[in-house]
Design a protein around this motif. Structure first.
Motif, PDB file in Angstrom:
ATOM      1  N   SER A 102      19.919 -20.728  -3.784  1.00  0.00           N
ATOM      2  CA  SER A 102      20.719 -20.095  -4.842  1.00  0.00           C
ATOM      3  C   SER A 102      22.139 -19.876  -4.346  1.00  0.00           C
ATOM      4  CB  SER A 102      20.100 -18.755  -5.261  1.00  0.00           C
ATOM      5  OG  SER A 102      18.879 -18.941  -5.922  1.00  0.00           O
ATOM      6  N   CYS A 103      22.265 -19.316  -3.136  1.00  0.00           N
ATOM      7  CA  CYS A 103      23.596 -19.077  -2.565  1.00  0.00           C
ATOM      8  C   CYS A 103      24.351 -20.383  -2.358  1.00  0.00           C
ATOM      9  CB  CYS A 103      23.479 -18.318  -1.250  1.00  0.00           C
ATOM     10  SG  CYS A 103      22.913 -16.610  -1.460  1.00  0.00           S
ATOM     11  N   ARG A 104      23.654 -21.375  -1.870  1.00  0.00           N
ATOM     12  CA  ARG A 104      24.303 -22.666  -1.625  1.00  0.00           C
ATOM     13  C   ARG A 104      24.846 -23.268  -2.926  1.00  0.00           C
ATOM     14  NH1 ARG A 104      23.038 -27.184   2.575  1.00  0.00           N
ATOM     15  NH2 ARG A 104      24.215 -28.864   1.651  1.00  0.00           N
ATOM     16  N   GLN A 105      24.068 -23.194  -4.011  1.00  0.00           N
ATOM     17  CA  GLN A 105      24.524 -23.730  -5.292  1.00  0.00           C
ATOM     18  C   GLN A 105      25.746 -22.965  -5.812  1.00  0.00           C
ATOM     19  OE1 GLN A 105      23.345 -26.806  -5.433  1.00  0.00           O
ATOM     20  NE2 GLN A 105      22.584 -26.662  -7.532  1.00  0.00           N
ATOM     21  N   ILE A 106      25.757 -21.646  -5.620  1.00  0.00           N
ATOM     22  CA  ILE A 106      26.907 -20.840  -6.039  1.00  0.00           C
ATOM     23  C   ILE A 106      28.131 -21.193  -5.204  1.00  0.00           C
ATOM     24  CG2 ILE A 106      27.868 -18.508  -6.160  1.00  0.00           C
ATOM     25  CD1 ILE A 106      24.935 -17.531  -6.623  1.00  0.00           C
ATOM     26  N   GLU A 107      27.962 -21.216  -3.886  1.00  0.00           N
ATOM     27  CA  GLU A 107      29.083 -21.457  -2.972  1.00  0.00           C
ATOM     28  C   GLU A 107      29.730 -22.822  -3.168  1.00  0.00           C
ATOM     29  OE1 GLU A 107      27.013 -20.748   0.664  1.00  0.00           O
ATOM     30  OE2 GLU A 107      27.259 -18.581   0.518  1.00  0.00           O
ATOM     31  N   THR A 108      28.937 -23.812  -3.550  1.00  0.00           N
ATOM     32  CA  THR A 108      29.490 -25.155  -3.747  1.00  0.00           C
ATOM     33  C   THR A 108      29.972 -25.383  -5.180  1.00  0.00           C
ATOM     34  OG1 THR A 108      27.282 -26.077  -4.187  1.00  0.00           O
ATOM     35  CG2 THR A 108      28.087 -26.158  -1.903  1.00  0.00           C
ATOM     36  N   GLY A 109      29.915 -24.337  -6.006  1.00  0.00           N
ATOM     37  CA  GLY A 109      30.396 -24.443  -7.377  1.00  0.00           C
ATOM     38  C   GLY A 109      29.446 -25.190  -8.302  1.00  0.00           C
ATOM     39  N   GLN A 110      28.195 -25.345  -7.896  1.00  0.00           N
ATOM     40  CA  GLN A 110      27.227 -26.093  -8.707  1.00  0.00           C
ATOM     41  C   GLN A 110      26.410 -25.198  -9.630  1.00  0.00           C
ATOM     42  OE1 GLN A 110      27.398 -29.267  -8.872  1.00  0.00           O
ATOM     43  NE2 GLN A 110      28.814 -29.467  -7.177  1.00  0.00           N
ATOM     44  N   ALA A 111      26.577 -23.895  -9.515  1.00  0.00           N
ATOM     45  CA  ALA A 111      25.884 -22.942 -10.373  1.00  0.00           C
ATOM     46  C   ALA A 111      26.693 -21.656 -10.408  1.00  0.00           C
ATOM     47  CB  ALA A 111      24.473 -22.665  -9.852  1.00  0.00           C
ATOM     48  N   ALA A 112      26.457 -20.872 -11.441  1.00  0.00           N
ATOM     49  CA  ALA A 112      27.103 -19.566 -11.572  1.00  0.00           C
ATOM     50  C   ALA A 112      26.081 -18.478 -11.298  1.00  0.00           C
ATOM     51  CB  ALA A 112      27.669 -19.404 -12.978  1.00  0.00           C
ATOM     52  N   TYR A 113      26.551 -17.375 -10.770  1.00  0.00           N
ATOM     53  CA  TYR A 113      25.690 -16.224 -10.540  1.00  0.00           C
ATOM     54  C   TYR A 113      25.500 -15.480 -11.855  1.00  0.00           C
ATOM     55  CZ  TYR A 113      24.155 -11.633  -8.978  1.00  0.00           C
ATOM     56  OH  TYR A 113      23.458 -10.466  -8.810  1.00  0.00           O
ATOM     57  N   VAL A 114      24.262 -15.109 -12.170  1.00  0.00           N
ATOM     58  CA  VAL A 114      23.949 -14.338 -13.373  1.00  0.00           C
ATOM     59  C   VAL A 114      23.179 -13.097 -12.922  1.00  0.00           C
ATOM     60  CG1 VAL A 114      22.881 -14.375 -15.661  1.00  0.00           C
ATOM     61  CG2 VAL A 114      23.780 -16.497 -14.692  1.00  0.00           C
ATOM     62  N   ALA A 115      23.863 -11.966 -12.937  1.00  0.00           N
ATOM     63  CA  ALA A 115      23.283 -10.728 -12.407  1.00  0.00           C
ATOM     64  C   ALA A 115      21.981 -10.349 -13.104  1.00  0.00           C
ATOM     65  CB  ALA A 115      24.296  -9.590 -12.507  1.00  0.00           C
ATOM     66  N   ARG A 116      21.907 -10.540 -14.414  1.00  0.00           N
ATOM     67  CA  ARG A 116      20.689 -10.128 -15.125  1.00  0.00           C
ATOM     68  C   ARG A 116      19.488 -10.987 -14.759  1.00  0.00           C
ATOM     69  NH1 ARG A 116      23.765 -12.838 -18.793  1.00  0.00           N
ATOM     70  NH2 ARG A 116      22.759 -14.448 -20.044  1.00  0.00           N
ATOM     71  N   TRP A 117      19.701 -12.133 -14.129  1.00  0.00           N
ATOM     72  CA  TRP A 117      18.599 -12.995 -13.678  1.00  0.00           C
ATOM     73  C   TRP A 117      18.301 -12.793 -12.193  1.00  0.00           C
ATOM     74  CZ3 TRP A 117      20.448 -18.214 -16.175  1.00  0.00           C
ATOM     75  CH2 TRP A 117      20.351 -18.110 -17.562  1.00  0.00           C
ATOM     76  N   VAL A 123      19.932 -12.292  -4.557  1.00  0.00           N
ATOM     77  CA  VAL A 123      21.040 -13.222  -4.353  1.00  0.00           C
ATOM     78  C   VAL A 123      22.312 -12.451  -4.018  1.00  0.00           C
ATOM     79  CG1 VAL A 123      22.455 -15.039  -5.423  1.00  0.00           C
ATOM     80  CG2 VAL A 123      19.991 -14.956  -5.860  1.00  0.00           C
ATOM     81  N   ALA A 124      22.549 -11.343  -4.712  1.00  0.00           N
ATOM     82  CA  ALA A 124      23.749 -10.529  -4.452  1.00  0.00           C
ATOM     83  C   ALA A 124      23.783 -10.041  -3.012  1.00  0.00           C
ATOM     84  CB  ALA A 124      23.804  -9.348  -5.416  1.00  0.00           C
ATOM     85  N   ARG A 125      22.614  -9.705  -2.445  1.00  0.00           N
ATOM     86  CA  ARG A 125      22.565  -9.260  -1.049  1.00  0.00           C
ATOM     87  C   ARG A 125      22.727 -10.423  -0.067  1.00  0.00           C
ATOM     88  NH1 ARG A 125      18.393  -6.076  -2.940  1.00  0.00           N
ATOM     89  NH2 ARG A 125      16.808  -7.358  -1.947  1.00  0.00           N
ATOM     90  N   GLU A 126      22.185 -11.582  -0.410  1.00  0.00           N
ATOM     91  CA  GLU A 126      22.238 -12.751   0.489  1.00  0.00           C
ATOM     92  C   GLU A 126      23.651 -13.319   0.630  1.00  0.00           C
ATOM     93  OE1 GLU A 126      19.790 -14.964   2.012  1.00  0.00           O
ATOM     94  OE2 GLU A 126      18.197 -13.504   1.703  1.00  0.00           O
ATOM     95  N   CYS A 127      24.374 -13.371  -0.473  1.00  0.00           N
ATOM     96  CA  CYS A 127      25.715 -14.000  -0.423  1.00  0.00           C
ATOM     97  C   CYS A 127      26.699 -13.221  -1.295  1.00  0.00           C
ATOM     98  CB  CYS A 127      25.632 -15.463  -0.857  1.00  0.00           C
ATOM     99  SG  CYS A 127      24.774 -15.756  -2.424  1.00  0.00           S
ATOM    100  N   PRO A 128      27.031 -11.989  -0.903  1.00  0.00           N
ATOM    101  CA  PRO A 128      27.869 -11.123  -1.748  1.00  0.00           C
ATOM    102  C   PRO A 128      29.257 -11.674  -2.041  1.00  0.00           C
ATOM    103  CG  PRO A 128      27.578 -10.169   0.443  1.00  0.00           C
ATOM    104  CD  PRO A 128      26.666 -11.342   0.349  1.00  0.00           C
ATOM    105  N   ARG A 129      29.899 -12.322  -1.088  1.00  0.00           N
ATOM    106  CA  ARG A 129      31.248 -12.860  -1.339  1.00  0.00           C
ATOM    107  C   ARG A 129      31.217 -13.995  -2.355  1.00  0.00           C
ATOM    108  NH1 ARG A 129      33.746 -12.607   4.643  1.00  0.00           N
ATOM    109  NH2 ARG A 129      34.429 -10.452   4.500  1.00  0.00           N
ATOM    110  N   ALA A 130      30.236 -14.873  -2.230  1.00  0.00           N
ATOM    111  CA  ALA A 130      30.115 -15.991  -3.171  1.00  0.00           C
ATOM    112  C   ALA A 130      29.802 -15.481  -4.570  1.00  0.00           C
ATOM    113  CB  ALA A 130      29.034 -16.958  -2.705  1.00  0.00           C
ATOM    114  N   VAL A 131      28.921 -14.502  -4.647  1.00  0.00           N
ATOM    115  CA  VAL A 131      28.507 -13.961  -5.937  1.00  0.00           C
ATOM    116  C   VAL A 131      29.682 -13.306  -6.651  1.00  0.00           C
ATOM    117  CG1 VAL A 131      27.167 -12.054  -6.916  1.00  0.00           C
ATOM    118  CG2 VAL A 131      26.071 -13.701  -5.409  1.00  0.00           C
ATOM    119  N   GLU A 132      30.495 -12.581  -5.935  1.00  0.00           N
ATOM    120  CA  GLU A 132      31.613 -11.863  -6.554  1.00  0.00           C
ATOM    121  C   GLU A 132      32.558 -12.803  -7.291  1.00  0.00           C
ATOM    122  OE1 GLU A 132      33.430  -8.885  -8.137  1.00  0.00           O
ATOM    123  OE2 GLU A 132      31.644  -8.647  -6.906  1.00  0.00           O
ATOM    124  N   GLY A 133      32.817 -13.951  -6.737  1.00  0.00           N
ATOM    125  CA  GLY A 133      33.759 -14.874  -7.365  1.00  0.00           C
ATOM    126  C   GLY A 133      33.139 -15.837  -8.354  1.00  0.00           C
TER     127      GLY A 133
END
Length: 196
Positions: A102-117, A123-133
């Motif tokens: 999940s973090c890898r997909q977010i970091e590479t721009g291949q997916a968006a983080y969805v907090a409600r999911w 995911v927010a704990r695993e990669c907080p910087r990637a999730v924020e942006g």
């Protein structure tokens, strides 16, 4: 001891394949990566007959996201199962070489983080910087580049024909269809559509 558990899990999961940018299949089990949303192919049910709020319906971006996940799926796989969704898919954190997909997909721009999911904010704990942006707004609508318009237009035309029925004019069907499009985007209800 931990290494052997990882190797056992990897051996059990060698048949995993990528369905799309946020879903894999391991044997008969469908596994949805938690906390992310990848672009969907316009033929996907999230894009038909009208794009659902939040869906990004783009054939090229969906293929790129799927390919990125396929490239990441090399090595020992570990699945941390967190529940199931309404479609019977396992909701999980999936790790390859100890790294969250999940973090890898977010970091590479291949997916968006969805907090409600993101159940339990894993995911927010695993990669907080990637999730924020990379948060997805609560209401976004699909982008449909030129290559996706024929498929999208075909679904609109098919829906118009279905709405016509035996005693309706094209104008009545078109007005009802337009009301459905607007309702789908959350701006008004069918009751708000002017009668003919």
């Amino acid at each position: 001891m931990m290494l052997s558990a990882t190797l056992i899990a990897a051996a059990a999961l060698t048949g995993c394949t990528v369905t799309d940018g946020d879903t894999i299949r391991c044997g008969k089990e469908r596994v949805r990566l938690i906390g992310i949303d990848a672009p969907d192919d316009p033929g996907n049910s999230r894009c038909r007959p009208f794009p659902k709020p939040g869906a990004v319906c783009n054939r090229r971006r969906a293929a790129e996201s799927k390919q990125a996940l396929q490239r990441a799926m090399t090595g020992p796989i570990r699945i941390e199962r967190l529940g199931t969704d309404n479609y019977g898919r396992t909701l999980a954190m999936v790790y390859v070489h100890g790294r969250s997909l999940s973090c890898r997909q977010i970091e590479t721009g291949q997916a968006a983080y969805v907090a409600r999911w993101d159940r339990g904010r894993h995911v927010a704990r695993e990669c907080p910087r990637a999730v924020e942006g990379r948060k997805i707004p609560s209401r976004t609508y699909s982008d449909r580049p030129a290559e996706d318009l024929p498929a999208f237009s075909g679904t609109i035309a098919g829906d118009l024909v279905a709405r016509l029925g035996p005693n309706r004019t094209i104008k009545q069907g078109a007005i009802q269809l337009a009301g459905g499009l607007v309702r789908c985007r959350g701006r008004q209800t069918m009751a708000d559509v002017d009668p003919i």
